[in-house]
Motif scaffolding. Structure first.
Motif, short mmCIF file in Angstrom:
data_model
loop_
_atom_site.label_atom_id
_atom_site.label_comp_id
_atom_site.label_asym_id
_atom_site.label_seq_id
_atom_site.Cartn_x
_atom_site.Cartn_y
_atom_site.Cartn_z
N SER A 1 28.57 20.13 59.28
CA SER A 1 28.24 21.22 58.35
C SER A 1 26.98 20.99 57.53
O SER A 1 26.51 21.92 56.87
CB SER A 1 29.41 21.40 57.37
N SER B 1 24.17 25.40 60.98
CA SER B 1 25.49 26.00 60.79
C SER B 1 25.39 27.53 60.74
O SER B 1 26.26 28.23 61.29
CB SER B 1 26.18 25.46 59.54
N LYS C 1 27.22 30.00 63.50
CA LYS C 1 28.18 31.03 63.08
C LYS C 1 27.67 32.43 63.40
O LYS C 1 28.44 33.34 63.72
CB LYS C 1 28.46 30.89 61.59
N LYS C 2 26.36 32.61 63.29
CA LYS C 2 25.77 33.94 63.53
C LYS C 2 25.79 34.29 65.01
O LYS C 2 26.14 35.42 65.38
CB LYS C 2 24.34 33.96 62.99
N PRO D 1 30.07 33.93 66.76
CA PRO D 1 31.07 34.25 65.74
C PRO D 1 32.50 33.94 66.15
O PRO D 1 33.34 33.64 65.30
CB PRO D 1 30.87 35.76 65.52
N HIS E 1 33.45 31.38 67.50
CA HIS E 1 33.68 29.94 67.28
C HIS E 1 33.22 29.51 65.89
O HIS E 1 32.98 28.33 65.66
CB HIS E 1 32.96 29.12 68.35
N ALA E 2 33.08 30.47 64.97
CA ALA E 2 32.62 30.15 63.62
C ALA E 2 33.55 29.16 62.93
O ALA E 2 33.11 28.31 62.16
CB ALA E 2 32.49 31.42 62.78
N ASP E 3 34.86 29.27 63.24
CA ASP E 3 35.80 28.37 62.60
C ASP E 3 35.73 26.95 63.16
O ASP E 3 36.39 26.04 62.63
CB ASP E 3 37.23 28.90 62.73
N ILE F 1 32.92 25.28 63.16
CA ILE F 1 31.95 24.58 62.33
C ILE F 1 32.67 24.08 61.08
O ILE F 1 33.34 24.85 60.40
CB ILE F 1 30.76 25.49 61.95
#
Length: 532
Positions: free
Chosen positions: A301, A307, A311-312, A315, A317-319, A321
């Motif tokens: 992180s 990061s 996430k962008k 999305p 797989h954002a969780d 990170i």
């Protein structure tokens, strides 16, 4: 390109540093007529009536004027209307003022309108009999005119095969330097061919600004506001990133750095590697708890540009990170417990940290962000020669671990987390994949999304080489990396788990939910410091 230019003192370096120095000087002096002096500053920096760097001395001054505004956190003005450099400066000079977005800006009349990506034939072409370039082109884009190869740009798909097979290296891959450095593909062209930034894609890593050889790109600074806070009598404390080693000369020299900050008006200085230790422990815990039971893999992180990109663009797989607080935030929270009214300034290598500090969840902890290059300008304004300082005799912070200090170098974050896991789980295999540069980070995430890295710890670093290659650094990347590693070895602790502040991690985490237990933590920390 960016790494090659780092550590080389060029005319662009001099202009940037001069703007920072003169702006800091004006801020420190704080005399009547300060805003009139801002308007006169381009004439002081670019004197005479003969151009030095560009075709016109008036253009040179106009560009410097825009740089002065950006250094104050003000928006660009452009050349299409009459305006004073100082317009809006009085409001922007208030200690609590943040810069006006966007962070990274292109001074359009400084842009050289470099051509976009293309493959072109140079005069080295010998018109050879084999014509391998023509034979391998999948689109028939290469013909021969006057016994020389010619590439039809309308047909060319930029695969590069022709360049690979040319026996004379006569085919050149030409690419706009800022666009080549941008791993987000956020830089395009306007109607005049000048570079423009797509801010929906930009993550403010700053690699474009250190890659532009025309100095057309700059980020906004908070030098003026920091100095105003110092002059107002606020308690201003610096939190210094691990990559400080060697930036101003020497080989660490914590005592010299502490004296330099004191001379600049700072009330104190703390090591962000403390927060790196706490971040390590957080991420080690999250990895053990969540991978692979809850999430297939976990990304680090600490690099905000990486990061945000992950996430962008991924999305779903954002969780994956890590939700661990960054070293900057954790260190700031520790400082805030003991100095609740202080202005906290993160001093480091990173442009993206300025963007991170704007987040609502971070803004209450980190008041300002200052890069090493900006700090160098402040030191010049005060006549501070870093290597000649005597220092205060304290040669080390003596708190953070070697692993925490290693965060500054690519691979260091993942290594710290693995070492922390192995402290209590020595037989557990922790698979690691690391990427440097956003282009490579994207490839890593694509592979992870396909299941290639299930069970892995992923380390992403937006800047090639890690934080030591951030846009706000001064010295050559390889040199700084070696000095950081050498300094890390001086720590009395190897592992992040040995940091005495880890016992307060639960409280610091809870404060992200709005719960503060500052008095109790501050009392405990002060007592612990007294025992250390």
């Amino acid at each position: 390109m960016a790494e090659a230019m780092r550590g080389v003192f060029t005319s662009l370096t001099q202009i940037r540093r001069t703007v920072f120095r003169e702006l800091a000087r004006i801020a420190y002096e704080g005399e009547d007529g300060v805003y009139d002096e801002l308007d006169d500053l381009p004439y002081q920096i670019i004197s005479g009536d003969v151009a030095t760097y560009r075709e016109s001395v008036f253009l040179e001054r106009a560009i410097v004027g825009e740089r002065i505004r950006l250094a104050m956190g003000l928006p660009l003005q452009g050349a299409d209307r009459p305006a004073k450099i100082s317009d809006g400066a009085e409001q922007a000079a208030k200690p609590e003022t943040y810069y006006e977005p966007p962070l990274i800006n292109i001074i359009n009349f400084a842009c050289n309108a470099c051509e976009e990506e293309s493959y072109v034939v140079s005069n080295l072409c010998q018109g050879c009999l084999a014509h391998p370039c023509r034979e391998v082109c999948p689109k028939g884009a290469i013909t021969f005119k006057d016994k020389k190869a010619y590439i039809d740009q309308e047909k060319c798909i930029k695969c590069g095969r022709c360049m690979q097979v040319c026996p004379y290296t006569a085919i050149i891959h030409r690419e706009r330097p800022c666009a080549a450095a941008c791993g987000m593909h956020a830089i395009g062209s306007d109607e005049q061919g000048r570079a423009v930034i797509d801010y929906d894609k930009c993550v403010s890593c700053g690699q474009c600004l250190v890659s532009c050889p025309f100095g057309a790109i700059a980020d906004k600074s908070q030098i003026f506001q920091i100095i105003q806070a110092i002059r107002a009598g606020d308690e201003v404390i610096a939190a210094v990133a691990p990559s400080f080693v060697g930036q101003f000369g020497g080989r660490g020299n914590v005592d010299k750095l502490r004296e330099a900050f004191k001379m600049l008006g700072f009330a104190g200085m703390e090591e962000v590697a403390i927060g790196a230790d706490l971040c390590t422990v957080q991420e080690a815990g999250y990895f053990l708890e969540e991978v692979p039971e809850k999430i297939p893999f976990m990304g680090t992180s600490c690099c905000p540009a990486w990061s945000v990109m992950a996430k962008k663009e991924f999305p779903e797989h954002a969780d994956c990170i890590s939700m661990a607080l960054t070293p900057m935030v954790l260190t700031a929270r520790l400082i805030r417990e003991q100095h609740p009214d202080a202005k906290i300034v993160f001093v480091g290598p990173c442009a993206a940290k300025k963007l991170e500090a704007q987040r609502r969840s971070v803004k209450s902890e980190v008041d300002f962000v200052l890069t090493f290059e900006e700090m160098a300008g402040m030191m010049e304004a005060k006549g501070i020669e870093y290597t000649k300082l005597k220092g205060d005799g304290a040669t080390d912070f003596e708190v953070a671990s070697a692993d925490g200090r290693g965060f500054a170098v690519a691979g260091g974050v993942a290594q710290a987390v693995v070492d922390a896991i192995h402290k209590d789980h020595p037989d557990l295999e922790v698979k690691v994949e690391a990427a440097q540069g956003l282009e490579n980070c994207r490839k890593m995430m694509k592979d992870a999304a396909k299941g290639k890295y299930n069970g892995y710890l992923l380390e992403g670093m937006a800047c090639p080489g890690g934080c030591v290659a951030g846009a706000g650094t001064i010295q050559a990347v390889n040199k700084t990396a070696a000095q950081v590693r050498a300094y890390a070895k001086k720590s009395p602790h190897k592992l992040a788990t040995e940091n005495m502040y880890n016992k307060y991690l639960d409280v610091l985490e809870r404060e992200s939910d709005g719960v503060r237990d500052g008095d109790a933590v501050a009392e405990s920390i002060n007592a612990q410091k007294g025992d250390a």
